[in-house]
Design a protein around this motif. Sequence first.
Motif, PDB file in Angstrom:
ATOM      1  N   PRO A  97    -101.930  58.917  -2.088  1.00 20.94           N
ATOM      2  CA  PRO A  97    -102.496  60.150  -1.516  1.00 20.94           C
ATOM      3  C   PRO A  97    -102.028  60.339  -0.072  1.00 20.94           C
ATOM      4  CG  PRO A  97    -104.184  58.886  -2.672  1.00 20.94           C
ATOM      5  CD  PRO A  97    -102.976  58.001  -2.590  1.00 20.94           C
ATOM      6  N   TRP A  98    -101.760  61.586   0.290  1.00 21.68           N
ATOM      7  CA  TRP A  98    -101.309  61.891   1.647  1.00 21.68           C
ATOM      8  C   TRP A  98    -102.454  61.672   2.640  1.00 21.68           C
ATOM      9  CZ3 TRP A  98     -96.966  62.620   4.206  1.00 21.68           C
ATOM     10  CH2 TRP A  98     -96.989  63.254   5.461  1.00 21.68           C
ATOM     11  N   LYS A  99    -102.198  60.833   3.663  1.00 16.98           N
ATOM     12  CA  LYS A  99    -103.221  60.542   4.663  1.00 16.98           C
ATOM     13  C   LYS A  99    -102.731  60.849   6.072  1.00 16.98           C
ATOM     14  CE  LYS A  99    -105.516  56.988   1.889  1.00 16.98           C
ATOM     15  NZ  LYS A  99    -105.978  55.575   1.832  1.00 16.98           N
ATOM     16  N   GLY A 100    -101.783  61.759   6.150  1.00 14.70           N
ATOM     17  CA  GLY A 100    -101.291  62.154   7.462  1.00 14.70           C
ATOM     18  C   GLY A 100     -99.892  61.637   7.736  1.00 14.70           C
ATOM     19  N   LEU A 101     -99.180  62.338   8.618  1.00 16.30           N
ATOM     20  CA  LEU A 101     -97.802  61.995   8.935  1.00 16.30           C
ATOM     21  C   LEU A 101     -97.680  60.592   9.514  1.00 16.30           C
ATOM     22  CD1 LEU A 101     -94.856  62.861   9.142  1.00 16.30           C
ATOM     23  CD2 LEU A 101     -95.390  63.938  11.354  1.00 16.30           C
ATOM     24  N   GLY A 102     -98.570  60.236  10.438  1.00 10.70           N
ATOM     25  CA  GLY A 102     -98.495  58.916  11.062  1.00 10.70           C
ATOM     26  C   GLY A 102     -98.632  57.792  10.054  1.00 10.70           C
ATOM     27  N   ARG A 103     -99.594  57.911   9.153  1.00  6.66           N
ATOM     28  CA  ARG A 103     -99.816  56.882   8.134  1.00  6.66           C
ATOM     29  C   ARG A 103     -98.618  56.799   7.185  1.00  6.66           C
ATOM     30  NH1 ARG A 103    -104.367  54.769   5.511  1.00  6.66           N
ATOM     31  NH2 ARG A 103    -103.665  53.272   3.927  1.00  6.66           N
ATOM     32  N   ASN A 104     -98.082  57.953   6.794  1.00  4.63           N
ATOM     33  CA  ASN A 104     -96.941  57.966   5.894  1.00  4.63           C
ATOM     34  C   ASN A 104     -95.721  57.299   6.525  1.00  4.63           C
ATOM     35  OD1 ASN A 104     -94.327  59.831   4.947  1.00  4.63           O
ATOM     36  ND2 ASN A 104     -95.667  59.196   3.278  1.00  4.63           N
ATOM     37  N   LEU A 105     -95.442  57.631   7.783  1.00  5.65           N
ATOM     38  CA  LEU A 105     -94.299  57.031   8.470  1.00  5.65           C
ATOM     39  C   LEU A 105     -94.458  55.524   8.612  1.00  5.65           C
ATOM     40  CD1 LEU A 105     -93.670  59.668  11.290  1.00  5.65           C
ATOM     41  CD2 LEU A 105     -92.137  59.118   9.391  1.00  5.65           C
ATOM     42  N   ARG A 106     -95.668  55.069   8.870  1.00  2.00           N
ATOM     43  CA  ARG A 106     -95.924  53.634   9.006  1.00  2.00           C
ATOM     44  C   ARG A 106     -95.643  52.907   7.690  1.00  2.00           C
ATOM     45  NH1 ARG A 106     -98.308  51.251  13.012  1.00  2.00           N
ATOM     46  NH2 ARG A 106     -99.163  53.225  13.758  1.00  2.00           N
ATOM     47  N   GLU A 107     -96.022  53.518   6.589  1.00  2.00           N
ATOM     48  CA  GLU A 107     -95.780  52.910   5.278  1.00  2.00           C
ATOM     49  C   GLU A 107     -94.288  52.880   4.958  1.00  2.00           C
ATOM     50  OE1 GLU A 107     -98.208  55.304   2.741  1.00  2.00           O
ATOM     51  OE2 GLU A 107     -99.985  54.029   3.006  1.00  2.00           O
ATOM     52  N   VAL A 108     -93.586  53.925   5.352  1.00  2.00           N
ATOM     53  CA  VAL A 108     -92.138  53.983   5.121  1.00  2.00           C
ATOM     54  C   VAL A 108     -91.424  52.891   5.904  1.00  2.00           C
ATOM     55  CG1 VAL A 108     -90.054  55.345   5.552  1.00  2.00           C
ATOM     56  CG2 VAL A 108     -92.048  56.429   4.517  1.00  2.00           C
ATOM     57  N   ILE A 109     -91.738  52.742   7.179  1.00  2.00           N
ATOM     58  CA  ILE A 109     -91.060  51.738   7.998  1.00  2.00           C
ATOM     59  C   ILE A 109     -91.430  50.327   7.544  1.00  2.00           C
ATOM     60  CG2 ILE A 109     -92.731  51.439   9.874  1.00  2.00           C
ATOM     61  CD1 ILE A 109     -88.955  51.879  10.333  1.00  2.00           C
ATOM     62  N   SER A 110     -92.650  50.131   7.065  1.00  9.23           N
ATOM     63  CA  SER A 110     -93.053  48.815   6.556  1.00  9.23           C
ATOM     64  C   SER A 110     -92.253  48.458   5.308  1.00  9.23           C
ATOM     65  CB  SER A 110     -94.554  48.808   6.243  1.00  9.23           C
ATOM     66  OG  SER A 110     -95.317  48.946   7.422  1.00  9.23           O
ATOM     67  N   LEU A 111     -92.075  49.433   4.430  1.00  9.92           N
ATOM     68  CA  LEU A 111     -91.286  49.197   3.223  1.00  9.92           C
ATOM     69  C   LEU A 111     -89.838  48.891   3.575  1.00  9.92           C
ATOM     70  CD1 LEU A 111     -91.015  49.249   0.120  1.00  9.92           C
ATOM     71  CD2 LEU A 111     -90.566  51.702   0.293  1.00  9.92           C
ATOM     72  N   ALA A 112     -89.289  49.631   4.531  1.00  9.74           N
ATOM     73  CA  ALA A 112     -87.906  49.413   4.946  1.00  9.74           C
ATOM     74  C   ALA A 112     -87.728  48.051   5.601  1.00  9.74           C
ATOM     75  CB  ALA A 112     -87.469  50.519   5.907  1.00  9.74           C
ATOM     76  N   ARG A 113     -88.675  47.645   6.439  1.00  9.28           N
ATOM     77  CA  ARG A 113     -88.592  46.340   7.091  1.00  9.28           C
ATOM     78  C   ARG A 113     -88.650  45.203   6.070  1.00  9.28           C
ATOM     79  NH1 ARG A 113     -86.104  46.042  11.659  1.00  9.28           N
ATOM     80  NH2 ARG A 113     -86.968  47.333  13.318  1.00  9.28           N
ATOM     81  N   ALA A 114     -89.436  45.380   5.013  1.00 10.15           N
ATOM     82  CA  ALA A 114     -89.586  44.339   4.004  1.00 10.15           C
ATOM     83  C   ALA A 114     -88.378  44.258   3.072  1.00 10.15           C
ATOM     84  CB  ALA A 114     -90.852  44.577   3.191  1.00 10.15           C
ATOM     85  N   ASN A 115     -87.574  45.331   3.040  1.00  7.43           N
ATOM     86  CA  ASN A 115     -86.434  45.374   2.117  1.00  7.43           C
ATOM     87  C   ASN A 115     -85.193  45.950   2.803  1.00  7.43           C
ATOM     88  OD1 ASN A 115     -87.962  44.895  -0.693  1.00  7.43           O
ATOM     89  ND2 ASN A 115     -89.171  46.334   0.519  1.00  7.43           N
ATOM     90  N   PRO A 116     -84.746  45.364   3.914  1.00  3.27           N
ATOM     91  CA  PRO A 116     -83.641  45.958   4.673  1.00  3.27           C
ATOM     92  C   PRO A 116     -82.315  45.967   3.926  1.00  3.27           C
ATOM     93  CG  PRO A 116     -84.121  43.757   5.485  1.00  3.27           C
ATOM     94  CD  PRO A 116     -85.218  44.105   4.531  1.00  3.27           C
ATOM     95  N   ASN A 117     -82.040  44.917   3.179  1.00  3.96           N
ATOM     96  CA  ASN A 117     -80.763  44.842   2.467  1.00  3.96           C
ATOM     97  C   ASN A 117     -80.741  45.791   1.278  1.00  3.96           C
ATOM     98  OD1 ASN A 117     -79.515  42.521   3.995  1.00  3.96           O
ATOM     99  ND2 ASN A 117     -81.405  41.566   3.292  1.00  3.96           N
ATOM    100  N   GLU A 118     -81.860  45.870   0.559  1.00  2.00           N
ATOM    101  CA  GLU A 118     -81.961  46.805  -0.552  1.00  2.00           C
ATOM    102  C   GLU A 118     -81.833  48.248  -0.062  1.00  2.00           C
ATOM    103  OE1 GLU A 118     -84.159  43.039  -1.709  1.00  2.00           O
ATOM    104  OE2 GLU A 118     -83.879  44.256   0.093  1.00  2.00           O
ATOM    105  N   LEU A 119     -82.425  48.519   1.098  1.00  2.00           N
ATOM    106  CA  LEU A 119     -82.325  49.858   1.679  1.00  2.00           C
ATOM    107  C   LEU A 119     -80.887  50.186   2.046  1.00  2.00           C
ATOM    108  CD1 LEU A 119     -83.767  52.397   2.805  1.00  2.00           C
ATOM    109  CD2 LEU A 119     -83.887  51.201   5.003  1.00  2.00           C
TER     110      LEU A 119
END
Length: 214
Positions: A97-119
């Motif tokens: 569920p959408w919880k705001g731009l700040g929350r969405n961006l934080r989740e995106v960067i967390s996913l990218a940090r956890a999977n840098p090579n896959e990204l």
Amino acid sequence: MVQAPDFATALVSHRRRGRPPREEAATRRQARVDELARAAAIVLAQQGVRGTTMDTLAVALGIPKQVLYRHFSSKDELIHTILQRMSALWLELQSRPWKGLGRNLREVISLARANPNELKILVRHCASDPELRHYFDALHSGIVKKTDDLLAETNPRLAQDTMLRGLCAHAVAGFLIDGVFWWIEHGEAERDESFLAWAKQSLASLYDRWMIIA
């Protein structure tokens, strides 16, 4: 600047001798597939999906080539396993569920940090590979769709102008993909909050201007 990982970090563990109980076999096998795929992603991200062979991967991972073929019938299957996992993680994030731009961006960067090579494989290598391009297209179109929906919900005039709304949505997708990828490659994890503030302010400024133009 974040340094690209050395191949030594791709070394994987050797399995212990002996056959596990039947009920544990499937779980262990999946864990081994995940371990090999994660390690292989380090090498593929550096050398490219077409410039890397199973022999190269086996040497970098410190295992016999036969071990790779025991879990993946080909290099293509290994690559698809990596990309399907990354795509599944992205789709799961997008489905929240959408919880705001700040929350969405934080989740995106967390996913990218956890999977840098896959990204890196997904954004850099898939985008220019005809056989793998659909993975990148799915990532891009997912961002476009979510942005398009949000703009339609928040701006009555953009809701009526599908052409301008589509332009805005594609601009956000390009900005977000390029920005996040560049930051993961060059930015320090300790400064992620600075990136999040910059990205949030930049996107908010774009949204504000679009409200006026629309």
